[in-house]
Design an enzyme around this catalytic site. Structure first.
Site, PDB file in Angstrom:
ATOM      1  N   TYR A 135       2.902  -1.011   4.113  1.00  0.00           N
ATOM      2  CA  TYR A 135       2.026  -0.620   3.006  1.00  0.00           C
ATOM      3  C   TYR A 135       1.285   0.651   3.387  1.00  0.00           C
ATOM      4  O   TYR A 135       0.413   0.635   4.256  1.00  0.00           O
ATOM      5  CB  TYR A 135       1.057  -1.759   2.699  1.00  0.00           C
ATOM      6  CG  TYR A 135       0.056  -1.517   1.587  1.00  0.00           C
ATOM      7  CD1 TYR A 135       0.221  -0.522   0.634  1.00  0.00           C
ATOM      8  CD2 TYR A 135      -1.077  -2.325   1.481  1.00  0.00           C
ATOM      9  CE1 TYR A 135      -0.703  -0.325  -0.385  1.00  0.00           C
ATOM     10  CE2 TYR A 135      -2.004  -2.147   0.466  1.00  0.00           C
ATOM     11  CZ  TYR A 135      -1.815  -1.138  -0.456  1.00  0.00           C
ATOM     12  OH  TYR A 135      -2.738  -0.951  -1.451  1.00  0.00           O
ATOM     13  N   LYS A 163       5.699  -0.542   0.569  1.00  0.00           N
ATOM     14  CA  LYS A 163       4.903  -0.300  -0.631  1.00  0.00           C
ATOM     15  C   LYS A 163       4.233   1.049  -0.422  1.00  0.00           C
ATOM     16  O   LYS A 163       3.413   1.215   0.470  1.00  0.00           O
ATOM     17  CB  LYS A 163       3.857  -1.409  -0.806  1.00  0.00           C
ATOM     18  CG  LYS A 163       2.872  -1.167  -1.946  1.00  0.00           C
ATOM     19  CD  LYS A 163       1.768  -2.224  -1.947  1.00  0.00           C
ATOM     20  CE  LYS A 163       0.722  -1.935  -3.009  1.00  0.00           C
ATOM     21  NZ  LYS A 163      -0.404  -2.905  -2.964  1.00  0.00           N
TER      22      LYS A 163
END
Length: 287
Positions: A135, A163
């Site tokens: 992320y 992400k």
């Protein structure tokens, strides 16, 4: 597909005294899966106010959501922090709780080098058999993971996705260089469709709490070649995508859930609830 196209970064419901509201949490899990078409749920991510949750609360949430989802959606535990050893500890707790994967944020505040970021994620991935989703969110962490570091990490067997909240240019670089099977998710609702268009897998979403069904239709329309329909849905959803972030997340998405009949309580300090004027603006944005 391991985590699907539409992943909701789930809020954590609180009661009047700020404790986790388990009844509301159960209702929310059902609502996000059944009504809002989430393929997976992130539990105790930033949208779930992870900085204010204790380790005990996180473990209880992991176990509760896994049991409540009953295989209808995958459960991804937010176990990242700016302390590698603590992240390994939380990841092991999550694995024991039966989650399907973990989401690991780039270490914040410490401002590690790219080598430090690589070694951080490598150490956590090697501590677990679970699939790992990276992320990168520079607006929150200050340190930003480069495309080169992401692609280096993508060579580790159980690091399966990222992400990405950096630029579309960086997303493009990652997609272009990624090994087969490594997936790229947008972390920004407003560029879900553009990221799909350049080969991304989908979205880890906040707006899906209230318009997930429309977002799923948009994604499916694009994948089916109905590009104009997908573009029209993107335009329709765009004010919600942007408006939910007029205040620090998850203040407005929690307020929005209350407006659509899914109350989840307030936020924990240092966040504060939206005022009446801000909620009135939000009300006008919602479908």
């Amino acid at each position: 597909m391991q985590f699907g196209r539409l992943i909701t970064a789930m809020v954590t419901p609180f009661d009047e005294v700020g404790a986790i509201d388990w009844e509301a949490t159960g209702r929310l899990v059902d609502y996000l899966i059944d009504a809002k078409k989430s393929d997976s749920l992130v539990v105790s991510g930033t949208t779930g106010e992870s900085p204010t949750l204790t380790d005990g609360e996180k473990e209880a949430l992991f176990r509760f959501v896994v049991e409540r989802a009953t295989g209808r959606a995958r459960v991804i535990a937010g176990t990242g922090s700016n302390d590698t050893a603590h992240s390994i500890h939380l990841t092991r707790i999550a694995e024991q709780a039966g989650v399907d994967g973990v989401l690991l944020v780039v270490p914040y505040y410490n401002r590690p080098t790219q080598e430090g970021i690589y070694q951080h994620f490598k150490a956590i991935a090697e501590s677990t058999k679970l699939p790992v989703v990276l992320y990168n969110v520079p607006s929150r962490t200050v340190a930003s993971m480069t495309a080169e570091t992401t692609l280096r990490l993508a060579q580790i067997e159980n690091i399966v996705a990222t992400k990405e909240c950096a630029s579309l240019e960086q997303v493009s670089q990652i997609i272009a260089g990624a090994p087969e099977g490594f997936l790229v998710y947008s972390g920004d609702d407003s560029v879900t469709l553009p990221v799909l268009a350049i080969g991304g897998q989908g979205i880890v979403s906040v707006a899906s709490h209230v318009i997930g069904d429309r977002m799923k239709t948009m994604i499916e329309a694009y994948l089916d070649g109905r590009v104009q329909e997908a573009a029209a849905l993107h335009t329709e959803c765009f004010p919600v995508f942007k408006g939910l972030f007029d205040l620090p997340n998850p203040v407005l998405v929690k307020a929005a859930l209350g407006l659509v009949g899914q109350p989840v309580g307030g936020v924990r300090l240092p966040l504060v609830a939206a005022n009446e004027a801000e909620i009135d603006i939000l009300r006008k944005l919602l479908p």
